[in-house]
Design a protein around this motif. Structure first.
Motif, PDB file in Angstrom:
ATOM      1  N   PHE A  44       0.854  -1.192   0.000  1.00 42.96           N
ATOM      2  CA  PHE A  44       0.000   0.000   0.000  1.00 42.96           C
ATOM      3  C   PHE A  44       0.889   1.240   0.000  1.00 42.96           C
ATOM      4  N   TRP A  45       0.295   2.387  -0.304  1.00 43.61           N
ATOM      5  CA  TRP A  45       0.989   3.665  -0.221  1.00 43.61           C
ATOM      6  C   TRP A  45       1.149   4.051   1.239  1.00 43.61           C
ATOM      7  N   CYS A  57       6.908   9.989   0.943  1.00 44.52           N
ATOM      8  CA  CYS A  57       5.761   9.385   0.264  1.00 44.52           C
ATOM      9  C   CYS A  57       6.278   8.128  -0.413  1.00 44.52           C
ATOM     10  N   PRO A  70       5.573   4.597  -2.430  1.00 43.12           N
ATOM     11  CA  PRO A  70       4.656   3.759  -3.185  1.00 43.12           C
ATOM     12  C   PRO A  70       4.756   2.304  -2.729  1.00 43.12           C
ATOM     13  N   TYR A  84      -2.731   3.967   2.457  1.00 42.08           N
ATOM     14  CA  TYR A  84      -3.916   3.821   1.622  1.00 42.08           C
ATOM     15  C   TYR A  84      -3.606   3.014   0.375  1.00 42.08           C
ATOM     16  N   ARG A  85      -4.644   2.616  -0.300  1.00 41.71           N
ATOM     17  CA  ARG A  85      -4.535   1.903  -1.570  1.00 41.71           C
ATOM     18  C   ARG A  85      -5.198   2.745  -2.655  1.00 41.71           C
ATOM     19  N   THR A  86      -4.722   2.578  -3.867  1.00 43.22           N
ATOM     20  CA  THR A  86      -5.369   3.215  -5.013  1.00 43.22           C
ATOM     21  C   THR A  86      -5.979   2.112  -5.855  1.00 43.22           C
ATOM     22  N   GLY A  87      -6.728   2.463  -6.846  1.00 39.39           N
ATOM     23  CA  GLY A  87      -7.322   1.451  -7.719  1.00 39.39           C
ATOM     24  C   GLY A  87      -6.276   0.633  -8.438  1.00 39.39           C
ATOM     25  N   GLU A  88      -5.069   1.206  -8.591  1.00 33.54           N
ATOM     26  CA  GLU A  88      -3.989   0.523  -9.310  1.00 33.54           C
ATOM     27  C   GLU A  88      -3.276  -0.522  -8.469  1.00 33.54           C
ATOM     28  N   ASP A  89      -3.282  -0.355  -7.124  1.00 38.09           N
ATOM     29  CA  ASP A  89      -2.516  -1.281  -6.297  1.00 38.09           C
ATOM     30  C   ASP A  89      -3.399  -2.159  -5.414  1.00 38.09           C
TER      31      ASP A  89
END
Length: 118
Positions: A62-63, A89, A91, A112-117
């Motif tokens: 996650f980020w 920050c 990734p 947090y997570r993004t739609g990509e990860d």
């Protein structure tokens, strides 16, 4: 699932707990989290002399954003010390740590997570 919804409240209402790895000198105050996904907003505290070497180098899926509120700590793999007012920050997959803090350190972190990860 997502983090819970909160309006402003004194963060002191949430106690510190020992972080995974069970070092009593490394504690976190989870302000908001989702156990299912592993994301969280937290305050992390290393007491003076804390050392996360037994946990090794960290890599997350996650980020992670980190702001140092007070104190300092040293990334032992990079042999570099980071101090209050500095920001990172990271990734997913970025290596960091292990850490040691001679004076103690307190950070504010958002994971947090993004739609990509995922």
């Amino acid at each position: 699932m997502a983090k819970p919804k909160y309006e402003f409240f004194p963060v002191e209402r949430i106690g510190y707990t020992v972080c995974p790895g069970d070092d009593p000198k490394i504690k976190e105050r989870i302000l908001a989290g989702d156990k299912e996904s592993g994301v969280a907003t937290r305050i992390l505290r290393y007491e003076p002399g804390a050392d996360s070497t037994p946990m090794g180098v960290q890599q997350h899926d996650f980020w992670e954003e980190v702001y140092i509120l007070e104190g300092s700590f040293t990334d032992l793999e990079l042999n570099q010390t980071f101090t209050a007012g500095m920001y990172a920050c990271r990734p997913p997959g970025m290596r960091h740590g292990p850490w040691r803090s001679e004076e103690g350190v307190t950070t504010f972190e958002v994971r947090y997570r993004t739609g990509e990860d995922g």
